[in-house]
Motif scaffolding. Structure first.
Motif, short mmCIF file in Angstrom:
data_model
loop_
_atom_site.label_atom_id
_atom_site.label_comp_id
_atom_site.label_asym_id
_atom_site.label_seq_id
_atom_site.Cartn_x
_atom_site.Cartn_y
_atom_site.Cartn_z
N ASN A 96 -1.05 -8.82 6.99
CA ASN A 96 -1.94 -9.55 6.80
C ASN A 96 -1.37 -10.41 5.69
O ASN A 96 -0.45 -10.05 4.79
CB ASN A 96 -3.01 -9.04 6.39
CG ASN A 96 -3.71 -8.08 7.37
OD1 ASN A 96 -3.80 -8.60 8.51
ND2 ASN A 96 -4.10 -7.03 7.17
N SER A 97 -2.11 -11.37 5.15
CA SER A 97 -1.73 -12.50 3.88
C SER A 97 -0.32 -12.86 4.11
O SER A 97 0.41 -12.60 3.20
CB SER A 97 -1.99 -11.77 2.82
OG SER A 97 -3.58 -11.36 2.59
N LYS A 113 3.09 -14.82 4.05
CA LYS A 113 3.64 -15.74 3.29
C LYS A 113 4.83 -16.48 3.93
O LYS A 113 5.54 -15.68 5.01
CB LYS A 113 4.15 -15.14 1.93
CG LYS A 113 2.98 -14.48 1.29
CD LYS A 113 3.41 -13.80 -0.17
CE LYS A 113 2.53 -13.02 -0.75
NZ LYS A 113 3.14 -12.25 -2.08
N ARG A 119 -0.11 -5.64 1.69
CA ARG A 119 -0.24 -6.77 2.87
C ARG A 119 0.14 -6.18 4.21
O ARG A 119 -0.61 -6.57 5.10
CB ARG A 119 0.51 -7.96 2.64
CG ARG A 119 0.18 -8.57 1.17
CD ARG A 119 0.98 -9.95 1.07
NE ARG A 119 2.43 -9.73 1.13
CZ ARG A 119 3.34 -10.19 2.14
NH1 ARG A 119 2.77 -10.96 2.99
NH2 ARG A 119 4.42 -10.13 2.04
N ASP A 164 7.97 -14.31 4.62
CA ASP A 164 7.95 -13.42 5.29
C ASP A 164 8.52 -13.95 6.91
O ASP A 164 8.83 -13.12 7.63
CB ASP A 164 6.44 -12.78 5.81
CG ASP A 164 5.89 -12.18 4.52
OD1 ASP A 164 6.58 -11.34 3.92
OD2 ASP A 164 4.49 -12.41 4.71
N SER A 210 -2.56 -13.73 9.88
CA SER A 210 -2.12 -12.29 10.24
C SER A 210 -1.44 -12.17 11.67
O SER A 210 -1.72 -12.88 12.32
CB SER A 210 -3.28 -11.46 10.38
OG SER A 210 -3.98 -11.30 9.17
#
Length: 121
Positions: free
Chosen positions: A83-84, A86, A66, A89, A17
């Motif tokens: 958050n979460s 990848k 997310r 991103d 995060s």
């Protein structure tokens, strides 16, 4: 003129995060919509999330569930909780705001300098 000061970018592992912050400052009367765009290498800049002064939100489908956008109108600051995360991103994230500068009767668009977010093992 209006300045957007960004912070919070960095390197995180997948699933981690980050929280990005963007504060509008300078000779302004009010800030309307604030949000975040991102641009990955070789790709067009795209909207990530946008929040109006009245609280209406827009999220890219790729980040729904997310990422969470919030703002403090008193501080003219917007936050993007990510958050979460990848690898997809990974991009330079740009703060964007529509704001009315002192001495004008209209709102203009302003951009931050960008902050790098890298998601990698």
């Amino acid at each position: 003129q209006v300045q957007l000061v960004e912070s919070g970018g960095g390197l995180v592992q997948p699933g981690g995060s980050l929280r990005l912050s963007c504060a509008a400052s300078g000779s302004l009367i009010r800030v309307n919509a604030m949000g975040w765009y991102r641009q990955a290498p070789g790709k067009q800049r795209e909207l990530v999330a946008l929040l109006t002064r009245g609280g209406d939100t827009t999220y890219a489908d790729s980040v729904k569930g997310r990422f969470t956008l919030s703002r403090d109108n008193a501080k003219n600051t917007v936050y993007l909780q990510m958050n979460s995360l990848k690898p997809e991103d990974t991009a330079v994230y740009f703060c964007n705001a529509g704001a009315q500068a002192l001495g004008t009767t209209y709102a203009s668009l302003f951009w931050g300098q960008g902050t790098q977010v890298t998601v990698s093992s």
